[in-house]
Design a protein around this motif. Sequence first.
Motif, PDB file in Angstrom:
ATOM      1  N   THR A  44       1.579 -16.310   2.605  1.00  0.00           N
ATOM      2  CA  THR A  44       2.788 -16.939   3.146  1.00  0.00           C
ATOM      3  C   THR A  44       3.543 -17.744   2.098  1.00  0.00           C
ATOM      4  OG1 THR A  44       1.756 -17.056   5.329  1.00  0.00           O
ATOM      5  CG2 THR A  44       3.629 -18.508   4.940  1.00  0.00           C
ATOM      6  N   THR A  45       2.831 -18.545   1.293  1.00  0.00           N
ATOM      7  CA  THR A  45       3.525 -19.361   0.297  1.00  0.00           C
ATOM      8  C   THR A  45       4.159 -18.514  -0.797  1.00  0.00           C
ATOM      9  OG1 THR A  45       1.422 -19.670  -0.883  1.00  0.00           O
ATOM     10  CG2 THR A  45       2.057 -21.382   0.693  1.00  0.00           C
ATOM     11  N   HIS A  46       3.719 -17.264  -0.974  1.00  0.00           N
ATOM     12  CA  HIS A  46       4.329 -16.349  -1.945  1.00  0.00           C
ATOM     13  C   HIS A  46       5.487 -15.582  -1.305  1.00  0.00           C
ATOM     14  CE1 HIS A  46       0.430 -16.019  -4.565  1.00  0.00           C
ATOM     15  NE2 HIS A  46       0.837 -17.260  -4.385  1.00  0.00           N
ATOM     16  N   GLY A  47       5.466 -15.489   0.005  1.00  0.00           N
ATOM     17  CA  GLY A  47       6.502 -14.756   0.709  1.00  0.00           C
ATOM     18  C   GLY A  47       6.459 -13.258   0.481  1.00  0.00           C
ATOM     19  N   ARG A  48       5.285 -12.719   0.269  1.00  0.00           N
ATOM     20  CA  ARG A  48       5.188 -11.279   0.027  1.00  0.00           C
ATOM     21  C   ARG A  48       3.793 -10.765   0.368  1.00  0.00           C
ATOM     22  NH1 ARG A  48       4.266  -9.150  -5.978  1.00  0.00           N
ATOM     23  NH2 ARG A  48       3.473  -7.513  -4.600  1.00  0.00           N
ATOM     24  N   ALA A  49       3.720  -9.441   0.538  1.00  0.00           N
ATOM     25  CA  ALA A  49       2.451  -8.773   0.815  1.00  0.00           C
ATOM     26  C   ALA A  49       1.984  -8.040  -0.435  1.00  0.00           C
ATOM     27  CB  ALA A  49       2.614  -7.800   1.978  1.00  0.00           C
ATOM     28  N   TYR A  50       0.671  -8.018  -0.636  1.00  0.00           N
ATOM     29  CA  TYR A  50       0.071  -7.348  -1.795  1.00  0.00           C
ATOM     30  C   TYR A  50      -0.731  -6.149  -1.296  1.00  0.00           C
ATOM     31  CZ  TYR A  50       1.126 -11.666  -4.360  1.00  0.00           C
ATOM     32  OH  TYR A  50       1.768 -12.745  -4.930  1.00  0.00           O
ATOM     33  N   ALA A  51      -0.617  -5.058  -2.053  1.00  0.00           N
ATOM     34  CA  ALA A  51      -1.390  -3.854  -1.744  1.00  0.00           C
ATOM     35  C   ALA A  51      -2.561  -3.789  -2.714  1.00  0.00           C
ATOM     36  CB  ALA A  51      -0.525  -2.606  -1.881  1.00  0.00           C
ATOM     37  N   PRO A  52      -3.795  -3.997  -2.258  1.00  0.00           N
ATOM     38  CA  PRO A  52      -4.948  -4.010  -3.163  1.00  0.00           C
ATOM     39  C   PRO A  52      -5.107  -2.721  -3.958  1.00  0.00           C
ATOM     40  CG  PRO A  52      -5.566  -4.916  -1.052  1.00  0.00           C
ATOM     41  CD  PRO A  52      -4.193  -4.337  -0.880  1.00  0.00           C
ATOM     42  N   ALA A  53      -4.603  -1.600  -3.435  1.00  0.00           N
ATOM     43  CA  ALA A  53      -4.736  -0.340  -4.166  1.00  0.00           C
ATOM     44  C   ALA A  53      -3.727  -0.235  -5.299  1.00  0.00           C
ATOM     45  CB  ALA A  53      -4.570   0.835  -3.216  1.00  0.00           C
ATOM     46  N   ASN A  54      -2.713  -1.106  -5.307  1.00  0.00           N
ATOM     47  CA  ASN A  54      -1.699  -1.098  -6.364  1.00  0.00           C
ATOM     48  C   ASN A  54      -2.209  -1.901  -7.546  1.00  0.00           C
ATOM     49  OD1 ASN A  54       0.714  -2.552  -7.736  1.00  0.00           O
ATOM     50  ND2 ASN A  54       1.659  -0.772  -6.728  1.00  0.00           N
ATOM     51  N   GLY A  55      -2.227  -1.304  -8.729  1.00  0.00           N
ATOM     52  CA  GLY A  55      -2.793  -1.953  -9.906  1.00  0.00           C
ATOM     53  C   GLY A  55      -2.149  -3.279 -10.240  1.00  0.00           C
ATOM     54  N   ASP A  64      -0.379  -5.300  -8.173  1.00  0.00           N
ATOM     55  CA  ASP A  64      -0.708  -6.279  -7.124  1.00  0.00           C
ATOM     56  C   ASP A  64      -2.147  -6.760  -7.256  1.00  0.00           C
ATOM     57  OD1 ASP A  64       1.806  -5.987  -6.162  1.00  0.00           O
ATOM     58  OD2 ASP A  64       1.246  -5.011  -4.273  1.00  0.00           O
ATOM     59  N   ARG A  65      -3.030  -5.842  -7.576  1.00  0.00           N
ATOM     60  CA  ARG A  65      -4.451  -6.210  -7.721  1.00  0.00           C
ATOM     61  C   ARG A  65      -4.626  -7.205  -8.868  1.00  0.00           C
ATOM     62  NH1 ARG A  65      -8.987  -3.276  -6.053  1.00  0.00           N
ATOM     63  NH2 ARG A  65     -10.949  -3.861  -7.075  1.00  0.00           N
ATOM     64  N   ARG A  66      -3.914  -6.967  -9.974  1.00  0.00           N
ATOM     65  CA  ARG A  66      -4.027  -7.887 -11.107  1.00  0.00           C
ATOM     66  C   ARG A  66      -3.504  -9.271 -10.733  1.00  0.00           C
ATOM     67  NH1 ARG A  66      -0.768  -7.037 -16.690  1.00  0.00           N
ATOM     68  NH2 ARG A  66       0.944  -7.756 -15.341  1.00  0.00           N
ATOM     69  N   SER A  67      -2.405  -9.337  -9.993  1.00  0.00           N
ATOM     70  CA  SER A  67      -1.852 -10.624  -9.581  1.00  0.00           C
ATOM     71  C   SER A  67      -2.851 -11.393  -8.718  1.00  0.00           C
ATOM     72  CB  SER A  67      -0.548 -10.411  -8.806  1.00  0.00           C
ATOM     73  OG  SER A  67       0.440  -9.841  -9.640  1.00  0.00           O
ATOM     74  N   LEU A  68      -3.483 -10.687  -7.784  1.00  0.00           N
ATOM     75  CA  LEU A  68      -4.464 -11.338  -6.925  1.00  0.00           C
ATOM     76  C   LEU A  68      -5.660 -11.865  -7.717  1.00  0.00           C
ATOM     77  CD1 LEU A  68      -4.460  -8.869  -3.882  1.00  0.00           C
ATOM     78  CD2 LEU A  68      -3.537 -11.212  -3.908  1.00  0.00           C
ATOM     79  N   LEU A  69      -6.132 -11.080  -8.674  1.00  0.00           N
ATOM     80  CA  LEU A  69      -7.270 -11.489  -9.495  1.00  0.00           C
ATOM     81  C   LEU A  69      -6.906 -12.664 -10.404  1.00  0.00           C
ATOM     82  CD1 LEU A  69      -8.824  -8.028 -10.398  1.00  0.00           C
ATOM     83  CD2 LEU A  69      -9.753  -9.747  -8.835  1.00  0.00           C
ATOM     84  N   GLU A  70      -5.684 -12.647 -10.943  1.00  0.00           N
ATOM     85  CA  GLU A  70      -5.249 -13.776 -11.773  1.00  0.00           C
ATOM     86  C   GLU A  70      -5.208 -15.065 -10.943  1.00  0.00           C
ATOM     87  OE1 GLU A  70      -1.527 -12.500 -13.295  1.00  0.00           O
ATOM     88  OE2 GLU A  70      -2.381 -11.469 -15.035  1.00  0.00           O
ATOM     89  N   ASP A  71      -4.728 -14.949  -9.714  1.00  0.00           N
ATOM     90  CA  ASP A  71      -4.722 -16.113  -8.837  1.00  0.00           C
ATOM     91  C   ASP A  71      -6.138 -16.615  -8.571  1.00  0.00           C
ATOM     92  OD1 ASP A  71      -1.989 -16.066  -8.637  1.00  0.00           O
ATOM     93  OD2 ASP A  71      -1.957 -14.971  -6.731  1.00  0.00           O
ATOM     94  N   ALA A  72      -7.091 -15.686  -8.433  1.00  0.00           N
ATOM     95  CA  ALA A  72      -8.486 -16.070  -8.188  1.00  0.00           C
ATOM     96  C   ALA A  72      -9.066 -16.833  -9.372  1.00  0.00           C
ATOM     97  CB  ALA A  72      -9.319 -14.824  -7.896  1.00  0.00           C
ATOM     98  N   VAL A  73      -8.784 -16.356 -10.584  1.00  0.00           N
ATOM     99  CA  VAL A  73      -9.271 -17.041 -11.788  1.00  0.00           C
ATOM    100  C   VAL A  73      -8.690 -18.446 -11.873  1.00  0.00           C
ATOM    101  CG1 VAL A  73      -9.251 -17.028 -14.309  1.00  0.00           C
ATOM    102  CG2 VAL A  73      -9.682 -14.908 -13.066  1.00  0.00           C
ATOM    103  N   ASP A  74      -7.379 -18.577 -11.585  1.00  0.00           N
ATOM    104  CA  ASP A  74      -6.740 -19.888 -11.627  1.00  0.00           C
ATOM    105  C   ASP A  74      -7.359 -20.832 -10.599  1.00  0.00           C
ATOM    106  OD1 ASP A  74      -5.068 -19.013 -13.609  1.00  0.00           O
ATOM    107  OD2 ASP A  74      -3.367 -18.591 -12.281  1.00  0.00           O
TER     108      ASP A  74
END
Length: 506
Positions: free
Chosen positions: A113-124, A126-136
């Motif tokens: 919600t705070t990003h205002g967008r949906a991520y597709a885990p199968a998309n490379g 989008d997946r990298r963005s999610l993982l970068e957020d996890a590391v942070d």
Amino acid sequence: MDTTTTGREYLRVSMDRSGRARSVDEQHDDNQQAARGRGVTLAEPYVDNSVSASRYTSKVRGDFNRLLGDLASGRFDAEELWLWEHSRGSRRVSEWVQLIEACEQAGVHIYVTTHGRAYAPANGRDRRSLLEDAVDSEYESSKVSVRSKRAAAANAAAGLPHGPTPYGYQRIYDPLTKRLVRQEPHPEEAPVVRELFDRLRRGHSLRGIAADFAARGIGTRARERDGVMVPGKPFSAQHLRSMALTPVYIGLRIHAPGQVGGHRHDLTGAVKGIWEPLVTEETFYGVRRMLNSPERKTTRPGRARHLLSLIAKCGECGGPLAVTRRADRARPAQVGEERYQCNTKGCVRVNKAELDALAEDAILGYLSGPDVYEPLAVAEHGDDRLQQVRGDLGKARAELDDLRTAVVAGRLSVANLTAVEPGLLTRVTTLEDDERELATPSALRRLLDPGEDIRLTWKDKDIAVQRAVARIVLSRDLVGELRVIRRPRNAGNRRTPADQRVLWVR
């Protein structure tokens, strides 16, 4: 607009005393508003309230595990997983990877919600963005943990209170900043704590105290739960024991990171707190040693009515003597005659009246001596020194006990114990000698009036006072321990006077 997409939320908030974090209700409201704008229907959410997602927590996130199970089994039944922000999912990279892969396998998108967008885990990308957020998030969690540990250590070193407010105290906070101002005795609870220690020191049992407190309506403090005040419960014997072992009541602050449960009673890492103690160190350490003693009995004997009962001892086995009306086979007892008998094996019996008279003569003779009785009339300047010695002795004994317990529990090596124990034993022995030297006049002064003629007033003393004096005087350090031996084998039916059967052991 017709809704064609279904989403399910994962709502989580860790314990937050600052009031700055978004509650699960607030997260849901934000998610609901964004969902209406996108034409998404939000179904039943997954909720973990007051549970941290940091790798430093030990709590289990029940609904997070249920979410993973539903994604893997096809029970998720929605097209999108909704998170208020990415850290709501997890602050652990390993868990984020699990969640991303589970969503990818189930064909579920992740909406933040705070990003205002949906991520597709199968998309490379989008997946990298999610993982970068996890590391942070994990890195930020690590920094928060370090800051918290440093703050906790600094507060401990300063002696500041920590954790829930202990029974017997109340905390005063600044009305504007909400910061702790001080911890002070609670006007109603503090006397209960003092009474607990006083009664334990005088020999009352934990069960007896618990029953008495319950009859008087004394129990744990009432607490607010879901906006409703829940009344307290009666104290159990185990609860009272735990209280009596808690060093907060002598003004000590314990800082032992990672230790829980019974370790909170250890004195390792103790520093002086900034609050007022409720009991003296002498009382606390005396009660502590009594409660931790392996020989501790859980029942309290009845009130003694005889001068030497459990004070005089058997000269054969060393057991205590108690009163009996049983007669020897060789010499029947007279009607109403009372005797002291070995309470362990029945080794010896002796006429009670004769032994009492013999003991009284020894006690009064000792107390009437000018080198003994005159010091009782001097000012009690030695009592302060006695309190200090007893406090130091209690600390030394507690430290020795804790070291041995730590070795048994595997928290300390035998080598470390071997290096420290001899010095502590020497210190304990020295303090015991000092206590014995100071305690005798002090204890007798509390039992006897130095201005009175003890030989004239002895009979008027309560039996409890007489026994207390006898316990002090009839010791190895003073007159000697009174022991009774067997009658001579060739005595037959002849009476053997008590004075011929007594040994004074020093």
